[in-house]
Design an enzyme around this catalytic site. Structure first.
Site, PDB file in Angstrom:
ATOM      1  CE  LYS A   1      -1.758   1.776   4.010  1.00  0.00           C
ATOM      2  NZ  LYS A   1      -1.521   3.232   4.119  1.00  0.00           N
ATOM      3  CG  ASN A   2       2.496   2.658   3.572  1.00  0.00           C
ATOM      4  OD1 ASN A   2       1.315   2.933   3.405  1.00  0.00           O
ATOM      5  ND2 ASN A   2       3.034   2.518   4.774  1.00  0.00           N
TER       6      ASN A   2
ATOM      7  CB  CYS B   1      -5.331  10.473  11.675  1.00  0.00           C
ATOM      8  SG  CYS B   1      -3.735   9.756  11.886  1.00  0.00           S
TER       9      CYS B   1
ATOM     10  NE  ARG C   1       0.183  10.384  10.324  1.00  0.00           N
ATOM     11  CZ  ARG C   1       0.065   9.238   9.662  1.00  0.00           C
ATOM     12  NH1 ARG C   1      -1.029   8.536   9.767  1.00  0.00           N
ATOM     13  NH2 ARG C   1       1.032   8.798   8.904  1.00  0.00           N
TER      14      ARG C   1
ATOM     15  CG  ASP D   1       2.856   1.514   9.522  1.00  0.00           C
ATOM     16  OD1 ASP D   1       2.448   2.360  10.327  1.00  0.00           O
ATOM     17  OD2 ASP D   1       3.021   1.756   8.308  1.00  0.00           O
TER      18      ASP D   1
ATOM     19  NE  ARG E   1      -6.694   4.385   5.731  1.00  0.00           N
ATOM     20  CZ  ARG E   1      -5.688   4.638   6.564  1.00  0.00           C
ATOM     21  NH1 ARG E   1      -5.900   4.723   7.859  1.00  0.00           N
ATOM     22  NH2 ARG E   1      -4.478   4.844   6.102  1.00  0.00           N
TER      23      ARG E   1
END
Ligand code: UD1
Length: 420
Positions: A22-23, A115, A120, A307, A399
């Protein structure tokens, strides 16, 4: 909204194929804005975040086609404004800022909100673009970048108080590839996803050296052309399945994985005593009822990834020992702790350090998914637990995990997606 109903206590077994990262996908999709030619990106995971990114590209004027993991983008004529309605849905949409600035010499992108894992900020992104001689203003919730007078290469230090910035490095790199002269990014993020983006940019004709280290040197070019690229395997999805394998499998094999990107996670699991066989692109993990606890501190790459800390928190609950987790990247990223305690976890949170004592049994309970990785950790805890767990707000998992419920079901978990 949907929720996940998990009947815990099952043993997982078999093999799982890891999806594209994803990243990596998000900034690589954004980078297609740097050329008017066609770009083809393969192994893009089917996630709500990658869907948002394709919607943003389309809104900016690009033609986007997507079919089974392949996204084809042609950004012939694009505009420079990314609308709040789309940007607000995903923090990572900030990574269109660099390519728009590089290609159009101007950009207007809504400021992403905070968030649940912290406020952030994006100060380092803006500092980096200013370093390239762009004029940056923030007004009415929008970031406005004006580089009509030219983007000029420079030496820019992107080191922040919590370490380097991944998307900040991506943004500055994507603007600098079309700047005049040479840019040196000091304090650059060295994550494999930054290197993957650089490899795609190089295929497009960019001149970049040092990506994957803390010093990236970029020699600006006049224009970029179309390219094809396959994104790297998702090391966070892989790490999540390794935790599942360690917690409740009779042996689990991960396929299409990049073990070289996962050294800190693999070392921690080895230190606990979980036997593993590591191949070129496969990892098999086995359980160990006598596993030892661990002490980990999240760090920028190649350190232990933030993560993965929530998933290791779930793992620690299943180890008959004491473990500690210290979070240095996002010190407030412990939303999962209160939810795991509802399942009977024994966790003492002091500041940014959690001390976790393994429990004989976790017990099913209704819990709330708060952010992407916390939600995955709750899914692991729920499969390990006795009884039924309802994980509310499943959209957080969607997500960033491609078909997580299907993959877990195929391994033998009893999980069901239903409307809340
Ligand atoms: C990326 C990842 C995210 C991961 C994070 C850290 C993507 C899409 N997301 O997010 O999954 O958790 O890296 O590995 O790749 N910071 C500042 N100023 C800035 C930017 C960041 O102070 O301008 C701080 C942040 O608050 C945080 C730290 O720097 O404490 C690292 O954040 P950063 O690397 O920028 O995270 P993202 O790139 O947003």
């Amino acid at each position: 909204m949907e929720k996940l109903i998990v009947h815990g206590g099952t043993t997982l077994k078999g093999s799982v194929t890891i999806s594209g990262s994803k990243n990596s996908s998000l900034p690589i999709l954004a980078a297609t804005l740097l050329t008017k030619d066609v770009c083809t990106i393969r192994r893009v995971p089917d996630l709500s975040d990658t869907n948002y990114m394709t919607l943003i590209l389309a809104e900016l004027g690009a033609e986007v086609e997507r079919a089974s993991g392949v996204v084809v983008v042609e950004a012939k004529n694009i505009k420079s404004t990314a609308p709040y309605e789309l940007v607000r849905k995903m923090r990572a949409s900030i990574c269109v800022l660099g390519p728009l600035t590089g290609r159009l010499r101007e950009a207007k992108v809504s400021l992403p909100g905070g968030c649940v894992i912290g406020d952030r900020p994006v100060d380092l992104h803006l500092k980096g673009l200013e370093g390239l001689s762009a004029v940056v203003t923030v007004d009415g919730g929008d970031i406005m970048v004006d580089a009509k007078a030219g983007l000029k290469g420079a030496v820019i230090n992107l080191m922040g108080k919590h370490g380097s910035t991944v998307l900040g490095t991506d943004n500055v790199m994507m603007a600098a590839v079309l700047a005049e002269g040479t840019t040196v990014i000091e304090g650059a993020a060295a994550e494999p996803e930054v290197e993957d983006l650089a490899n795609f940019l190089i295929k497009m004709g960019a001149k970049i050296e040092g990506a994957g280290t803390s010093r990236i040197v970029i020699e600006g070019v006049k224009e970029l052309h179309g390219a094809e690229h396959t994104v790297i395997p998702d090391r966070i999805e892989a790490g999540t399945f390794l935790c599942a394998g360690a917690m409740m499998s009779s042996g689990l094999t991960l396929k299409r994985v990049a073990p070289e990107h996962m050294k800190a996670v693999l070392q921690t699991l080895e230190g606990c005593g979980f036997p593993m066989e590591i191949g070129k692109d496969t990892i098999t993990i086995h359980p160990n009822p006598n596993a030892k606890g661990f002490d980990l501190t999240t760090q920028v790459y190649p350190g232990f990834p933030t993560d993965m800390q929530a998933q290791f928190c779930a793992l620690a609950c299943a180890i008959n020992d004491t473990s500690t987790i210290t979070e240095t990247i996002f010190p407030q990223r412990f939303m999962h702790v209160a939810e795991m305690k509802r399942m009977g976890a024994n966790i003492d949170l002091q500041g940014a350090t959690a001390r976790i004592r393994g429990v004989e049994k976790l017990k099913g309970a209704p819990v709330m998914a708060s952010d992407l990785r916390a939600s995955a950790a709750l899914a692991l805890a729920a499969i390990k637990a006795e009884g039924k767990t309802d994980i509310l707000r499943l959209y957080h998992i969607d997500r960033g995990y491609e078909h997580l419920d299907d993959k877990l079901s195929e391994l033998g978990a009893d999980v069901q997606r239903v409307k809340e």
